[in-house]
Motif scaffolding. Sequence first.
Motif, PDB file in Angstrom:
ATOM      1  N   THR A 106     -18.251   0.584 -44.619  1.00 11.53           N
ATOM      2  CA  THR A 106     -18.540   0.934 -43.248  1.00 11.53           C
ATOM      3  C   THR A 106     -17.404   1.565 -42.507  1.00 11.53           C
ATOM      4  O   THR A 106     -16.065   1.319 -43.016  1.00 11.53           O
ATOM      5  CB  THR A 106     -18.932  -0.579 -42.696  1.00 11.53           C
ATOM      6  OG1 THR A 106     -17.797  -1.321 -42.595  1.00 11.53           O
ATOM      7  CG2 THR A 106     -20.150  -1.063 -43.479  1.00 11.53           C
ATOM      8  N   ASP A 152     -12.997  -1.641 -32.048  1.00 11.73           N
ATOM      9  CA  ASP A 152     -13.536  -1.104 -30.716  1.00 11.73           C
ATOM     10  C   ASP A 152     -12.576  -0.329 -29.939  1.00 11.73           C
ATOM     11  O   ASP A 152     -12.609   0.929 -29.524  1.00 11.73           O
ATOM     12  CB  ASP A 152     -14.472  -2.043 -29.562  1.00 11.73           C
ATOM     13  CG  ASP A 152     -15.549  -2.475 -30.438  1.00 11.73           C
ATOM     14  OD1 ASP A 152     -16.451  -2.030 -31.424  1.00 11.73           O
ATOM     15  OD2 ASP A 152     -16.276  -3.331 -29.839  1.00 11.73           O
ATOM     16  N   ASP A 207     -21.157   3.689 -34.590  1.00 11.52           N
ATOM     17  CA  ASP A 207     -21.649   2.502 -34.941  1.00 11.52           C
ATOM     18  C   ASP A 207     -20.829   2.037 -35.904  1.00 11.52           C
ATOM     19  O   ASP A 207     -20.493   2.605 -37.162  1.00 11.52           O
ATOM     20  CB  ASP A 207     -22.962   2.227 -35.503  1.00 11.52           C
ATOM     21  CG  ASP A 207     -23.405   0.940 -36.006  1.00 11.52           C
ATOM     22  OD1 ASP A 207     -22.697   0.096 -35.777  1.00 11.52           O
ATOM     23  OD2 ASP A 207     -24.403   0.838 -36.554  1.00 11.52           O
ATOM     24  N   HIS A 251     -20.784  -0.400 -37.804  1.00 16.91           N
ATOM     25  CA  HIS A 251     -21.251  -0.619 -39.121  1.00 16.91           C
ATOM     26  C   HIS A 251     -21.998   0.209 -40.205  1.00 16.91           C
ATOM     27  O   HIS A 251     -22.546   0.012 -41.030  1.00 16.91           O
ATOM     28  CB  HIS A 251     -22.443  -1.770 -38.909  1.00 16.91           C
ATOM     29  CG  HIS A 251     -21.691  -2.831 -37.918  1.00 16.91           C
ATOM     30  ND1 HIS A 251     -20.984  -3.798 -38.612  1.00 16.91           N
ATOM     31  CD2 HIS A 251     -21.981  -3.247 -36.599  1.00 16.91           C
ATOM     32  CE1 HIS A 251     -20.724  -4.604 -37.431  1.00 16.91           C
ATOM     33  NE2 HIS A 251     -21.414  -4.431 -36.513  1.00 16.91           N
ATOM     34  N   HIS A 252     -21.650   1.647 -39.554  1.00 16.26           N
ATOM     35  CA  HIS A 252     -22.239   3.004 -40.116  1.00 16.26           C
ATOM     36  C   HIS A 252     -21.589   2.848 -41.619  1.00 16.26           C
ATOM     37  O   HIS A 252     -20.418   2.962 -41.675  1.00 16.26           O
ATOM     38  CB  HIS A 252     -22.018   4.222 -39.684  1.00 16.26           C
ATOM     39  CG  HIS A 252     -22.320   5.383 -40.382  1.00 16.26           C
ATOM     40  ND1 HIS A 252     -23.496   5.816 -40.338  1.00 16.26           N
ATOM     41  CD2 HIS A 252     -21.475   6.333 -41.003  1.00 16.26           C
ATOM     42  CE1 HIS A 252     -23.474   6.875 -41.078  1.00 16.26           C
ATOM     43  NE2 HIS A 252     -22.392   7.263 -41.471  1.00 16.26           N
TER      44      HIS A 252
END
Length: 142
Positions: free
Chosen positions: A18, A35, A47, A49-50
């Motif tokens: 990720t 972030d 994202d 979590h991509h």
Amino acid sequence: MFLDASFVAQKGSLFPWTIEKNIALNQNLSSQKIDSALFQVNLEHLDPHHLIRQDNETLSGGEMQRIQLARVIYQKKSWLFLDEAFSALDSKTTKKIERFFLEDPKITLIHICHKPVKENLDLYDEIIHMEQGEVVDVQINA
């Protein structure tokens, strides 16, 4: 010293993990720090979590470079070596990220580039100009 150093190359690779794991590497994951690092490199729209795929990635070359730069921000190393690390970025984004590193007194930055950002040049202690592998000028900023 080398445990306290980061390196970003022009064509660095990302792992098939990720985005957040590519940024944190072996450090504990902190969503707030992830972030913040993504914000600093203008990738807050991604994202974390991509999953980065190696076969047909949907991220641009500039996004992949900025993920590597976010990794450097997240890792908070004292020594930073950049080798054409902004080559796929526009000048506005380059200026912002480069300035972020240059204004941090805890970072020693060694930066190799072909297109320096003029507005940031005064922030460097020393600039070595080379042509065809020869030093042609050394500029020392007070």
